[in-house]
Each structure stands twice: as structure tokens, then as C-alpha cells.
Design a protein around this motif. Structure first.
Motif, mmCIF file in Angstrom:
data_model
loop_
_atom_site.group_PDB
_atom_site.id
_atom_site.type_symbol
_atom_site.label_atom_id
_atom_site.label_comp_id
_atom_site.label_asym_id
_atom_site.label_seq_id
_atom_site.Cartn_x
_atom_site.Cartn_y
_atom_site.Cartn_z
ATOM 1 N N ALA A 436 -2.382 -39.783 -38.611
ATOM 2 C CA ALA A 436 -2.806 -38.255 -38.582
ATOM 3 C C ALA A 436 -2.712 -37.857 -37.092
ATOM 4 C CB ALA A 436 -4.255 -38.341 -39.196
ATOM 5 N N ARG A 437 -2.564 -36.408 -37.014
ATOM 6 C CA ARG A 437 -2.721 -35.698 -35.886
ATOM 7 C C ARG A 437 -3.927 -34.843 -35.911
ATOM 8 N NH1 ARG A 437 1.988 -33.050 -35.853
ATOM 9 N NH2 ARG A 437 1.010 -30.758 -36.485
ATOM 10 N N THR A 438 -4.868 -34.760 -34.808
ATOM 11 C CA THR A 438 -5.715 -33.965 -34.571
ATOM 12 C C THR A 438 -5.339 -32.857 -33.611
ATOM 13 O OG1 THR A 438 -7.323 -35.566 -35.367
ATOM 14 C CG2 THR A 438 -8.436 -33.649 -34.465
ATOM 15 N N ASP A 439 -5.410 -31.376 -33.797
ATOM 16 C CA ASP A 439 -5.092 -30.418 -32.736
ATOM 17 C C ASP A 439 -6.505 -29.840 -32.591
ATOM 18 O OD1 ASP A 439 -2.500 -31.133 -33.612
ATOM 19 O OD2 ASP A 439 -2.109 -29.379 -34.782
ATOM 20 N N GLY A 440 -6.245 -29.692 -30.949
ATOM 21 C CA GLY A 440 -7.372 -28.705 -30.264
ATOM 22 C C GLY A 440 -7.203 -27.307 -30.403
ATOM 23 N N PRO A 441 -7.729 -26.415 -29.738
ATOM 24 C CA PRO A 441 -7.624 -25.079 -29.957
ATOM 25 C C PRO A 441 -6.109 -24.743 -29.483
ATOM 26 C CG PRO A 441 -9.602 -25.438 -28.658
ATOM 27 C CD PRO A 441 -8.916 -26.694 -28.989
ATOM 28 N N GLY A 442 -5.493 -23.844 -30.516
ATOM 29 C CA GLY A 442 -4.079 -23.586 -29.951
ATOM 30 C C GLY A 442 -3.228 -24.569 -30.286
ATOM 31 N N GLY A 443 -3.525 -25.665 -31.010
ATOM 32 C CA GLY A 443 -2.638 -26.807 -30.928
ATOM 33 C C GLY A 443 -2.646 -27.801 -29.829
ATOM 34 N N LYS A 444 -3.277 -27.431 -28.633
ATOM 35 C CA LYS A 444 -3.477 -28.475 -27.587
ATOM 36 C C LYS A 444 -5.058 -28.569 -27.233
ATOM 37 C CE LYS A 444 0.820 -27.071 -25.551
ATOM 38 N NZ LYS A 444 1.685 -26.629 -24.423
ATOM 39 N N PRO A 445 -5.354 -29.827 -26.863
ATOM 40 C CA PRO A 445 -4.565 -31.170 -26.896
ATOM 41 C C PRO A 445 -4.316 -31.633 -28.200
ATOM 42 C CG PRO A 445 -6.713 -31.680 -26.226
ATOM 43 C CD PRO A 445 -6.605 -30.207 -26.320
ATOM 44 N N LYS A 446 -3.524 -32.712 -28.372
ATOM 45 C CA LYS A 446 -3.218 -33.178 -29.570
ATOM 46 C C LYS A 446 -3.618 -34.813 -29.601
ATOM 47 C CE LYS A 446 0.732 -30.396 -30.422
ATOM 48 N NZ LYS A 446 0.269 -29.469 -31.731
ATOM 49 N N ASP A 447 -4.036 -35.163 -30.720
ATOM 50 C CA ASP A 447 -4.435 -36.622 -30.771
ATOM 51 C C ASP A 447 -3.794 -37.286 -31.721
ATOM 52 O OD1 ASP A 447 -5.489 -39.217 -30.314
ATOM 53 O OD2 ASP A 447 -7.422 -38.440 -31.232
ATOM 54 N N THR A 448 -2.923 -38.269 -31.791
ATOM 55 C CA THR A 448 -2.144 -38.693 -33.009
ATOM 56 C C THR A 448 -2.759 -39.980 -33.082
ATOM 57 O OG1 THR A 448 -0.173 -37.270 -32.440
ATOM 58 C CG2 THR A 448 0.067 -39.352 -33.931
ATOM 59 N N ASP A 449 -3.275 -40.611 -34.238
ATOM 60 C CA ASP A 449 -3.737 -41.817 -34.590
ATOM 61 C C ASP A 449 -3.168 -42.503 -35.640
ATOM 62 O OD1 ASP A 449 -5.736 -41.808 -32.236
ATOM 63 O OD2 ASP A 449 -6.609 -40.177 -33.250
ATOM 64 N N VAL A 450 -3.398 -43.917 -35.811
ATOM 65 C CA VAL A 450 -2.872 -44.556 -36.985
ATOM 66 C C VAL A 450 -4.010 -45.550 -37.258
ATOM 67 C CG1 VAL A 450 -1.592 -46.397 -35.711
ATOM 68 C CG2 VAL A 450 -1.243 -46.027 -38.006
ATOM 69 N N LEU A 451 -4.081 -45.822 -38.694
ATOM 70 C CA LEU A 451 -5.053 -46.744 -39.127
ATOM 71 C C LEU A 451 -4.290 -47.479 -40.304
ATOM 72 C CD1 LEU A 451 -7.820 -48.015 -39.524
ATOM 73 C CD2 LEU A 451 -8.019 -46.168 -41.569
ATOM 74 N N ARG A 452 -3.959 -48.808 -39.884
ATOM 75 C CA ARG A 452 -3.435 -49.725 -40.989
ATOM 76 C C ARG A 452 -4.195 -50.617 -41.685
ATOM 77 N NH1 ARG A 452 -0.224 -49.544 -35.920
ATOM 78 N NH2 ARG A 452 1.667 -48.900 -36.498
ATOM 79 N N LEU A 453 -4.132 -50.340 -42.960
ATOM 80 C CA LEU A 453 -4.821 -51.133 -44.042
ATOM 81 C C LEU A 453 -4.171 -52.161 -44.690
ATOM 82 C CD1 LEU A 453 -6.700 -48.071 -45.719
ATOM 83 C CD2 LEU A 453 -7.490 -49.313 -43.664
ATOM 84 N N VAL A 454 -4.640 -53.349 -44.580
ATOM 85 C CA VAL A 454 -3.925 -54.421 -44.949
ATOM 86 C C VAL A 454 -4.937 -55.238 -46.282
ATOM 87 C CG1 VAL A 454 -2.816 -56.775 -44.474
ATOM 88 C CG2 VAL A 454 -3.033 -55.027 -42.962
ATOM 89 N N CYS A 455 -4.406 -55.619 -47.293
ATOM 90 C CA CYS A 455 -5.056 -56.249 -48.351
ATOM 91 C C CYS A 455 -4.460 -57.515 -48.686
ATOM 92 C CB CYS A 455 -5.289 -55.314 -49.789
ATOM 93 S SG CYS A 455 -6.074 -56.047 -51.033
ATOM 94 N N THR A 456 -5.261 -58.554 -48.387
ATOM 95 C CA THR A 456 -4.855 -59.934 -48.671
ATOM 96 C C THR A 456 -5.136 -60.376 -50.075
ATOM 97 O OG1 THR A 456 -6.506 -60.913 -47.452
ATOM 98 C CG2 THR A 456 -4.520 -60.345 -46.500
ATOM 99 N N ARG A 457 -4.250 -61.315 -50.731
ATOM 100 C CA ARG A 457 -4.701 -61.929 -52.323
ATOM 101 C C ARG A 457 -5.656 -63.079 -51.681
ATOM 102 N NH1 ARG A 457 0.920 -61.490 -52.746
ATOM 103 N NH2 ARG A 457 1.683 -60.258 -54.367
#
Length: 476
Positions: A436-457
């Protein structure tokens, strides 16, 4: 925050001045001895606002011994007003010998023996209906009394140097430093200086424990530590590289020691709350922290507070440095992370997007207000997880959903804003990346983050499996 100081005798006219109490004043500089002479002492106060000069019998400076005992407590009642009430104006309380050495008459006299040079506490207090209440305190050295919200004492001491305020955070360990060249200033603005320090000439002089490389034969072991390298700083022993787990003070590579947690809490590490503790081997113990925490997701530190993920996982929380893995793993049926609690071939993660967090881990990150939030990658707007996340974020304020994102108008100005929890399901043996990308006022600054979800058996390993792409079309 104020704390009532018990067992302090105040003069009768204090009650008259209760409503006038001057509570926008802070401790600014303290000297407890100079060149080995404990009769050279002073305390300097600083006004944080205008019109704080009406002190007569409504304020005091309190001096505690190392245990904050009632018998050891002393008070200097500020029994008259001072002329200047400007923001930044000083108030000087000094001993007769400090006056004579500097040629600077103090605003109030400091009797001998009140200020303990190596272990104690000094507080500025104002009169209330319940007695004197502390507005500001600094505890130092081997102080063992209750210091309230001001936290553990600073390890620096005002003997043969000055304690000097550098911040107004309300925590002694981070608000104070020590200097060797203090300047006294009285309310009129006149200044004076003590004789130049002898520290730094390589010779151990009166009042000095050491000087440069001259340690006087002392070692970590001779000072009661188990091992390590003793150093000298400002002619005081520097034991930061000595180790002695169990002495209630962080030394060397210890993460903590007893009640000394290094000013850290579960919340400052990135958990939503809980009780941080220290193990018997001086390692931080987070078992009693909440199982819910914040994943920053890997953006630059200056923007990483703009967008974060709140996740529940008893085994995936932040470490002692506050770092949280973007990859969160859950075993199917583990109630600590799988919300359905059943081994049914799926893990149900509980996730919330959060914005403009006042996150202690990212002190340089500015809170700016949020204009938009967007899921990235090949994302199907009809996917249940996508629509649930978008709807939850849109509910935070006036906004327009855009299928795979949200635009806020006006800006989402609320700090520490988190959406309602969203259930995100991942098949056992599978992985899911939320970008996901989060934008500040007018599109700046930007913060792009990732969350990885892993399900094991249950009983199975996911080693060698490829990560599932981010929310592809056709996810069912």
C-alpha cells in the motif's frame, strides 16, 4: 505532570497564594560542587512563559537525599517576587561561596548542605491546597526514591560539573546532560562564571575521580562490575562498557537491568500496550506486551509513520530495538494469530491500516495529514479482502473510495488513526503480500509499505514455497 511532595512544611501565607502558583517554570541548570568543594552550589530555573515572576510564597525548590526520605528533605521557599517575567528569564538560587566566587548575587540564597552532589533529587514545586506539588524534578546518580513520571534518575551527577537541561520531555534520562563550563545567570540577566575547570589536564585533581586516561588504578572489577573496560568522561568514571547484570542499571551490552528498561515501554517498541519487563539475564521480556502491534512495512524512517499495519500475532512482535518483521507467519489453528482458532486449512489474520502514528521508533517522521491510501499491484477491487480494507479506511473520515484505494477530502488530520480490524484469510501453505501507498498533502510525501502474511500447515514447513502475489484477480 505534577506530583504531591509529602511531608514538606510550608509557611502559613502559602495558602493565600495557591491560585497564583507559577507552574510554567522548569529546572535549567544545577551544580552540586566545584573542584571538590561541596559549598559551591547553585540551582537555576527558567521561565517557560511570560508573567511567571510572581513567586512570593507560592513556589519553592525542594532538595531530596538519595532515598527521598522525609527526614532528608529540605525546601527553599521563594519568598519574594523577581523583577523580570519574560519567557526565558532565569531565577538563580545559589550558595554564599558560589556568590563570592562569581561576584554574582543570587535571587535567593541556597543554605549549605541542601543540595546533595552525587545522589539526590531537586524539584521545583508550587503551592496547592494539598501542599507543595512538584512541577519539575531531576533525580540523579544513585537516587532510589520514587521519581514519579520523571522516570529513572539520570546517571550524570552535578558534582564537579553542571547538570544542564537539553529537552522538556519530562524524562530525566533524556532531558539532561552535563557540562564543564556552566554560566550562572540571575533574573536581571547578569551572568557570572565559576573558575575554569581543571578537568582535562590529565592529572586527577580535587573532586575528580579520573582525568582523561588517568584512572587512578580503578577498573570495572574494582568498582564492583563483573568485567568490561572502564573509561573516563568529564573526570567521572564511565562504566557504560562495564557489565554487571543485576545492579538495576544498564551497562555494556545489556538490554535492560531490573527496573532499568532504558526508557522503553511496550508502546515505544511498537506494541499497542502491555507491560515490558527484564529477564534475569538482562534481556527485554515482551511476553506481557499486547499481542497486537504495528508493522511499519519498510519505508524510509522519515516517512514510515504515515502508513503502518496493525497486526495481531503473539509470535511476531517487535524486538528489543523496536524492529518488526514485515513477514508475519501464523500456523493454521494457532489462536495467537489465527482469528478463527480452528485448524481448517486457512489462517485468518486480523489487520488494520493505520495513519499518522506518533511512533517513538520514527522520531524524525513528521505527521502531515493524509490525502490518499492505495493498494498496489494487480489488485481486484471486487476481492472481499480488498473491499473490506478499502471500506474500513474510508470510514475514518470524509472520503471517496476509488476501488482499490481511498481519497480523503479534506485531509485525514487525525493522528494515530487506525481502521476497524479487517479479517484477511490466507490458505494454509500459502502467502499473501499486501502493498500500500500512503500519500501526504498533494501527494507528498509518500510512504510505500508491504505486509507479508504467511500461513503454515499443521506440522508442515513452507520452506521453498513461492510467495503468493498481491491480491490477484479471481481470488476466491
Amino acid at each position: 505532570m505534577k506530583g504531591v511532595l509529602a511531608a514538606v512544611v510550608v509557611v502559613g501565607c502559602m495558602a493565600v497564594g495557591v491560585a497564583r502558583a507559577q507552574n510554567r517554570i522548569a529546572l535549567d541548570e544545577i551544580v552540586g560542587s566545584w573542584q571538590g568543594d561541596d559549598e559551591i552550589q547553585y540551582v537555576e530555573l527558567r521561565m517557560l512563559a511570560v508573567d511567571q515572576n510572581g513567586l512570593a510564597n507560592v513556589a519553592a525548590v525542594i532538595f531530596d537525599d538519595a532515598t527521598a526520605s522525609a527526614d532528608g528533605r529540605r525546601a527553599v521557599i521563594l519568598n519574594q517576587n523577581v523583577p523580570r517575567g519574560l519567557e526565558g528569564a532565569k531565577i538563580l538560587i545559589a550558595s554564599a561561596k558560589a556568590r563570592d566566587l562569581t561576584g554574582l548575587a543570587p535571587d535567593f540564597p541556597l543554605p549549605p548542605g541542601y543540595l546533595r552532589p552525587t545522589a539526590g533529587r531537586v524539584c521545583y514545586a508550587v503551592a496547592t491546597q494539598n501542599g507543595l506539588a512538584a512541577v519539575d524534578c531531576v533525580a540523579y546518580g544513585a537516587f532510589t526514591g520514587d521519581n514519579g513520571t520523571f522516570g529513572p534518575p539520570t546517571t550524570r551527577t552535578p558534582d564537579n560539573r553542571a547538570l544542564q537541561r537539553v529537552a522538556l520531555g519530562g524524562r530525566n534520562r533524556t532531558d539532561w546532560t552535563s557540562v564543564l563550563d556552566p554560566i550562572l545567570e540571575r533574573n536581571s540577566g547578569m551572568t557570572g562564571a565559576l573558575p575554569a575547570t581543571l578537568c582535562g589536564d590529565g592529572i586527577i585533581s580535587q573532586g575528580e575521580a579520573c582525568d582523561s586516561k588517568a584512572l587512578g588504578g580503578a577498573t570495572c572489577a574494582s568498582l564492583g562490575f563483573a568485567k568490561g573496560t572502564l573509561k573516563c568522561g568529564q573526570c567521572h568514571y564511565d562504566t557504560s562498557e562495564c557489565t554487571a547484570c543485576g545492579n538495576d542499571a544498564i551497562n555494556g551490552k545489556e538490554e535492560c537491568d531490573g527496573g532499568d528498561l532504558g526508557e522503553r515501554t511496550c508502546a515505544s517498541l511498537g506494541y499497542t500496550g502491555g507491560t515490558l519487563a527484564c529477564s534475569d539475564v538482562c534481556k527485554l521480556a515482551t511476553a506481557a506486551c499486547d499481542p497486537t502491534f504495528f508493522v511499519a512495512g519498510g519505508g524510509p524512517p522519515k516517512t514510515d509513520c504515515l502508513g503502518e499495519w496493525r497486526v495481531t500475532n503473539t509470535a511476531g512482535g517487535p524486538n528489543a530495538k523496536g524492529k518488526t518483521a514485515a513477514r508475519q507467519t501464523c500456523k493454521d489453528g494457532d489462536a495467537g494469530c489465527d482469528a478463527d482458532g480452528a485448524a481448517n486449512g486457512r489462517c485468518t489474520f486480523t489487520v488494520s491500516p493505520c495513519f499518522d502514528r506518533q511512533d517513538a521508533r520514527f522520531a524524525k517522521c513528521s505527521l502531515v495529514g493524509i490525502s490518499a491510501w492505495t493498494l498496489l499491484g494487480k489488485v481486484d477491487a471486487a476481492d472481499p479482502a480488498v473491499s473490506a480494507l478499502v471500506s474500513a479506511v474510508a470510514a475514518l473520515g470524509p472520503s471517496t473510495p476509488t476501488g482499490v484505494g481511498v481519497t480523503f477530502a479534506p485531509l485525514l488530520a487525525q493522528t494515530d488513526a487506525c481502521s476497524a480490524p479487517v479479517a484477511v484469510s490466507v490458505p494454509a501453505g500459502g502467502k499473501l503480500a499486501l502493498r500500500a501507498r500512503t500519500d501526504g498533502p498533494g501527494g507528498k510525501p509518500k510512504d510505500t509499505d508491504v505486509l507479508r502474511l504467511v500461513c503454515t500447515r499443521q506440522g508442515a514447513s513452507t520452506r521453498g514455497r513461492r510467495e503468493r502475489p498481491p491480491l490477484p484477480s479471481g481470488r476466491g
